[in-house]
Design an enzyme around this catalytic site. Structure first.
Site, PDB file in Angstrom:
ATOM      1  N   SER A 102     -78.065 -63.207  21.243  1.00  0.00           N
ATOM      2  CA  SER A 102     -79.395 -63.590  21.690  1.00  0.00           C
ATOM      3  C   SER A 102     -80.402 -62.898  20.781  1.00  0.00           C
ATOM      4  O   SER A 102     -80.040 -62.168  19.867  1.00  0.00           O
ATOM      5  CB  SER A 102     -79.605 -63.170  23.154  1.00  0.00           C
ATOM      6  N   HIS A 107     -94.830 -61.494  17.829  1.00  0.00           N
ATOM      7  CA  HIS A 107     -95.786 -61.708  16.748  1.00  0.00           C
ATOM      8  C   HIS A 107     -97.185 -61.415  17.293  1.00  0.00           C
ATOM      9  O   HIS A 107     -97.498 -61.759  18.440  1.00  0.00           O
ATOM     10  CB  HIS A 107     -95.742 -63.151  16.228  1.00  0.00           C
ATOM     11  N   CYS A 130     -78.150 -65.356  26.351  1.00  0.00           N
ATOM     12  CA  CYS A 130     -77.038 -66.233  26.716  1.00  0.00           C
ATOM     13  C   CYS A 130     -76.086 -65.460  27.606  1.00  0.00           C
ATOM     14  O   CYS A 130     -75.706 -64.340  27.282  1.00  0.00           O
ATOM     15  CB  CYS A 130     -76.320 -66.722  25.469  1.00  0.00           C
TER      16      CYS A 130
END
EC number: 4.1.1.50
Length: 251
Positions: A102, A107, A130
């Site tokens: 994963s 950002h 996951c």
């Protein structure tokens, strides 16, 4: 679905949380606006973001495989962390095989409008897992890690796994709203709206602060030196910025 599911093989459901926060402030002059960008850029540089995402990774019980970071000119930063739910070390082997890979990314986008003097710092965080790991438990931490005035969140579960009897399972936990995973005291500070498509395992929530304490939104400006009319004007500008981001439309 409160009890742990007994599955055939392993849980391969993919759970994705997209979390966007907006921190709004008022910077009167061009000098103030420049200094605000420099302050935010230093406050939330890639090293600080790594600390936040590392804490998040620990909270969901995952382990870090790799970290990539980048600071940008003139402003902004990005961090990507590859994580795994667990590892398997085969007997007699010297290598480590990672399952349920994963990732977590962040950002930043600091910016300002020279005419309205309103500065906005946007942070985009994406957590993709996951298996049994769900990133929803980190929401209170993420909201508290930043000065969150407007928040938009998307949570989606994709794919399917199988029970021991072979039945396809498209969800492994109960959810009606993202708000269920946010502290009630935190929710009291916001106006929150849901737009959910539960049949598609898709959940969307957006939040905006209910009240503005003007002194918390002034950068390099002394509130005691402002007239009543100026205070009202600044508050109106801040509210307009928050409203437009919240509803996704220029007003």
């Amino acid at each position: 679905m409160s009890e742990k599911l007994k599955l055939y093989g392993f849980n391969n459901l993919t759970k994705s949380l997209s979390f966007n926060i907006f921190d709004i402030c008022y910077a009167e002059t061009q000098k103030d606006q420049k200094e605000y960008i420099e302050y935010i850029d230093d406050m939330y540089n890639s090293d600080r973001l790594i600390t936040i995402l590392t804490n998040l990774t620990q909270m969901i019980g995952a382990q870090i495989l790799n970290i990539s970071q980048q600071d940008y000119e003139p402003q902004g930063a990005s961090v990507t962390i590859l994580i795994a739910e667990k590892t398997m070390v085969p007997m007699g082997k010297t290598h480590v095989a990672h399952l349920d890979k994963s990732h977590v990314t962040v950002h930043t986008y600091p910016e300002y409008h020279p005419e309205t003097c309103v500065a906005t710092f946007r942070v985009d965080i994406d957590v993709s897992t996951c298996g049994e790991i769900t990133p929803l438990s980190t929401l209170d931490y993420l909201i508290g890690a930043f000065d969150s005035d407007v928040i938009t969140m998307d949570y989606r579960v994709r794919g399917f796994t199988r029970s021991l009897k072979g039945k396809k399972l498209f969800m492994d936990h109960e959810i009606h709203s993202i708000q269920e995973y946010i502290d009630k005291e935190t929710l009291k500070e916001y106006n929150a709206v849901d737009i959910n498509v539960p049949e598609a395992n898709l959940f969307h929530t957006k939040m905006v602060r209910e009240k503005i304490c003007l002194d918390d939104y002034l950068f390099n400006t002394n509130i005691e030196e402002l007239s009543k009319e100026k205070k009202q004007d600044i508050e109106n500008r801040l509210k307009k910025e928050m409203t437009e981001i919240f509803i996704g439309k220029t007003v």
